[in-house]
Write an enzyme that holds these catalytic residues in place. Structure first.
Site, PDB file in Angstrom:
ATOM      1  N   LYS A  80      38.251   6.176  77.604  1.00 34.98           N
ATOM      2  CA  LYS A  80      39.029   6.027  78.461  1.00 34.98           C
ATOM      3  C   LYS A  80      37.903   7.188  79.477  1.00 34.98           C
ATOM      4  O   LYS A  80      38.032   7.223  80.427  1.00 34.98           O
ATOM      5  CB  LYS A  80      39.971   5.858  78.723  1.00 34.98           C
ATOM      6  CG  LYS A  80      40.987   4.451  78.708  1.00 34.98           C
ATOM      7  CD  LYS A  80      42.098   4.775  78.763  1.00 34.98           C
ATOM      8  CE  LYS A  80      42.566   3.515  78.099  1.00 34.98           C
ATOM      9  NZ  LYS A  80      43.651   3.075  77.452  1.00 34.98           N
ATOM     10  N   LYS A  96      43.770  -5.792  79.351  1.00 32.14           N
ATOM     11  CA  LYS A  96      44.392  -5.187  80.646  1.00 32.14           C
ATOM     12  C   LYS A  96      44.216  -5.226  81.482  1.00 32.14           C
ATOM     13  O   LYS A  96      44.516  -5.279  82.923  1.00 32.14           O
ATOM     14  CB  LYS A  96      45.764  -6.284  80.424  1.00 32.14           C
ATOM     15  CG  LYS A  96      46.794  -4.712  79.616  1.00 32.14           C
ATOM     16  CD  LYS A  96      48.154  -4.382  79.743  1.00 32.14           C
ATOM     17  CE  LYS A  96      48.731  -4.678  77.943  1.00 32.14           C
ATOM     18  NZ  LYS A  96      48.101  -3.264  77.790  1.00 32.14           N
ATOM     19  N   LYS A 111      36.403  -5.489  74.430  1.00 33.04           N
ATOM     20  CA  LYS A 111      37.769  -5.955  74.414  1.00 33.04           C
ATOM     21  C   LYS A 111      38.151  -7.090  75.611  1.00 33.04           C
ATOM     22  O   LYS A 111      38.416  -6.187  77.010  1.00 33.04           O
ATOM     23  CB  LYS A 111      38.484  -4.852  73.956  1.00 33.04           C
ATOM     24  CG  LYS A 111      39.825  -5.577  73.356  1.00 33.04           C
ATOM     25  CD  LYS A 111      40.643  -4.069  73.486  1.00 33.04           C
ATOM     26  CE  LYS A 111      41.699  -3.214  74.308  1.00 33.04           C
ATOM     27  NZ  LYS A 111      42.309  -2.045  73.989  1.00 33.04           N
TER      28      LYS A 111
HETATM   29  P1  TYM Z   1      48.247  -2.278  74.418  1.00 36.78           P
HETATM   30  O1  TYM Z   1      49.204  -2.036  75.437  1.00 36.78           O
HETATM   31  O2  TYM Z   1      46.278  -1.958  75.060  1.00 36.78           O
HETATM   32  O3  TYM Z   1      48.383  -4.096  73.695  1.00 36.78           O
HETATM   33  C1  TYM Z   1      50.077  -4.160  73.078  1.00 36.78           C
HETATM   34  C2  TYM Z   1      49.055  -5.223  71.798  1.00 36.78           C
HETATM   35  O4  TYM Z   1      48.224  -5.933  71.822  1.00 36.78           O
HETATM   36  C3  TYM Z   1      47.068  -6.094  71.680  1.00 36.78           C
HETATM   37  N1  TYM Z   1      45.490  -6.884  71.933  1.00 36.78           N
HETATM   38  C4  TYM Z   1      44.212  -7.315  71.328  1.00 36.78           C
HETATM   39  N2  TYM Z   1      44.631  -7.699  69.705  1.00 36.78           N
HETATM   40  C5  TYM Z   1      43.614  -8.338  69.926  1.00 36.78           C
HETATM   41  N3  TYM Z   1      42.535  -9.161  71.100  1.00 36.78           N
HETATM   42  C6  TYM Z   1      42.872  -7.960  72.194  1.00 36.78           C
HETATM   43  N4  TYM Z   1      41.989  -8.105  73.032  1.00 36.78           N
HETATM   44  C7  TYM Z   1      43.933  -7.043  72.794  1.00 36.78           C
HETATM   45  N5  TYM Z   1      44.964  -5.885  73.348  1.00 36.78           N
HETATM   46  C8  TYM Z   1      45.394  -5.681  73.009  1.00 36.78           C
HETATM   47  C9  TYM Z   1      46.924  -3.845  70.737  1.00 36.78           C
HETATM   48  O5  TYM Z   1      46.205  -3.890  69.668  1.00 36.78           O
HETATM   49  C10 TYM Z   1      48.787  -3.838  70.791  1.00 36.78           C
HETATM   50  O6  TYM Z   1      49.103  -4.427  69.788  1.00 36.78           O
HETATM   51  N6  TYM Z   1      48.631   2.289  73.270  1.00 36.78           N
HETATM   52  C11 TYM Z   1      49.646   0.835  71.910  1.00 36.78           C
HETATM   53  C12 TYM Z   1      50.867   0.765  73.037  1.00 36.78           C
HETATM   54  C13 TYM Z   1      52.099   1.808  71.839  1.00 36.78           C
HETATM   55  C14 TYM Z   1      52.180   1.183  70.553  1.00 36.78           C
HETATM   56  C15 TYM Z   1      53.040   2.825  70.364  1.00 36.78           C
HETATM   57  C16 TYM Z   1      51.820   0.435  69.929  1.00 36.78           C
HETATM   58  C17 TYM Z   1      52.799   2.727  72.302  1.00 36.78           C
HETATM   59  N7  TYM Z   1      53.112   3.474  71.132  1.00 36.78           N
HETATM   60  C18 TYM Z   1      53.575   1.795  69.169  1.00 36.78           C
HETATM   61  C19 TYM Z   1      52.877   0.572  68.372  1.00 36.78           C
HETATM   62  C20 TYM Z   1      53.086   1.147  68.073  1.00 36.78           C
HETATM   63  C21 TYM Z   1      48.319  -0.155  73.354  1.00 36.78           C
HETATM   64  O7  TYM Z   1      48.344   0.481  74.412  1.00 36.78           O
HETATM   65  O8  TYM Z   1      48.917  -1.029  74.085  1.00 36.78           O
END
Ligand code: TYM
Length: 332
Positions: free
Chosen positions: A112, A200, A197
């Site tokens: 990023k 979003k 990936k």
């Molecule tokens: P985020 O918001 O990017 O994604 C939320 C969840 O979706 C999964 N994910 C995917 N899985 C498969 N294929 C994909 N293309 C894909 N894109 C997203 C992510 O792995 C995630 O499980 N840092 C985290 C948010 C967070 C968090 C936490 C997660 C903040 N604090 C504590 C778990 C525990 C994030 O940016 O997820």
């Protein structure tokens, strides 16, 4: 009982990747087998350029979609991160345990920051310290398991390291959590670029399927998905990432396995047609329920209010204990 915590960041419209990699499992398995908390991690959305009104809108939408996906507030806790101060309270302590070097090694930070640099923008300091806040999200609740997609593995590993280090230095305070991943579709790739990936942040792209995409939009995106130069349908993630991604999506949506499915198809066209159908079927009930819930915003607000109260009660004693353990004078 096992404690589960996971979260989703309101930086864009939720995608099929979020659903297959994380949310679907939260609803189908985690909430029933564990004492589970699911969080809209809105503070994390401030680590990159953001529009305040959009973050607010996306937070509400994410909460509605989590409920529409089947999270049941009677059996799990759904809440918004910024409603529970314990996350930021603990994050600061973890910044005092983490090192600058380990933050800079995070792949997501490097990617990023590089993208931001290319655009000529500046990198927010909070993007660097993001993993400390994420670790706080997890550790504040004594979490045992963190159900996430593949891309979060490194962050959860760092969380483990911080928990162990804190416990060693200041006395046992935190459980040491572990990441869990789905068997298929742990990393759904962009339909237009199967080396990236499905994220979003670029949710307007033709390679991203959003949970709220209409069936004809889904169909178009799937039919236009980039495949590979070959003609036969084989599962080879290294050599044929485009087709492998499609097979993973189909397997995740139909409960099959990608290798087995590869033998079933003789053309990319037939494969894509079935995928469009399968994805639409998976999204249909979520979209229907989402529509109903949108008509009742007071219900969603109530769920979040009660969720935050429950979460606060769960987090406070452990965060207070961490404050004492690290040497801060308790207020009398
Ligand atoms: P985020 O918001 O990017 O994604 C939320 C969840 O979706 C999964 N994910 C995917 N899985 C498969 N294929 C994909 N293309 C894909 N894109 C997203 C992510 O792995 C995630 O499980 N840092 C985290 C948010 C967070 C968090 C936490 C997660 C903040 N604090 C504590 C778990 C525990 C994030 O940016 O997820």
């Amino acid at each position: 009982m096992t404690r589960v915590f996971s979260g989703v960041k309101p930086t864009g419209h939720l995608t099929l990747g979020n659903y297959l990699g994380a949310i679907r499992r939260w609803a189908a398995v985690d909430q029933h087998q564990a004492d589970a908390l699911f969080c809209i991690v809105d503070l994390h959305a401030l680590t990159v350029d953001h529009d305040p009104a959009r973050v607010r809108r996306l937070s509400r939408q994410a909460a509605t979609l989590l409920l529409a996906s089947g999270l049941d507030p009677e059996v799990c806790t759904v809440f918004v991160q910024s409603h529970v101060d314990e996350h930021t309270r603990l994050s600061y302590l973890l910044e005092c345990v983490a090192t600058d070097g380990e933050m800079r090694r995070m792949i997501q930070y490097k990617e990023k920051a590089r993208r931001e640099g290319e655009r000529g923008g500046s990198v927010r300091l909070s993007l660097l310290t993001y993993p400390a806040l994420m670790a706080a999200d997890i550790l504040a609740y004594g979490t045992d398991e963190v159900p996430v997609g593949d891309d979060q593995t490194q962050h959860v590993e760092l969380t483990r390291d911080l928990a162990v280090r804190f416990n060693q230095r200041y006395g046992h305070t935190f459980a040491v959590p572990r990441a869990t991943h789905p068997k298929v579709a742990a990393r759904v790739m962009n339909l237009q670029d199967p080396t990236a990936k499905m994220g979003k942040s670029d949710d307007a792209g033709p390679g991203i399927i959003c949970l709220l995409d209409e069936p004809d939009v889904v169909r178009k995106k799937v039919m236009r998905a980039v495949t590979d130069s070959g003609r036969d349908v084989v599962y080879d993630p290294e050599g044929r990432p485009g087709v492998a991604n499609l097979l993973e999506i189909l397997a995740a949506c139909t409960g099959g396995n990608p290798e087995g499915l590869s033998g079933v198809y003789e053309s990319y066209g037939a494969l894509k047609k079935d995928i469009a159908e399968a994805v639409t079927e998976v999204l249909r009930p979520v979209q229907e329920r989402h529509k109903e819930l949108c008509a009742d915003p007071a219900y969603v607000e109530g769920v979040l209010r009660e969720g935050a109260e429950r979460a606060r009660e769960m987090a406070r004693p452990r965060v207070d204990a961490a404050y004492r353990a690290i040497g801060l004078l308790p207020p009398e």
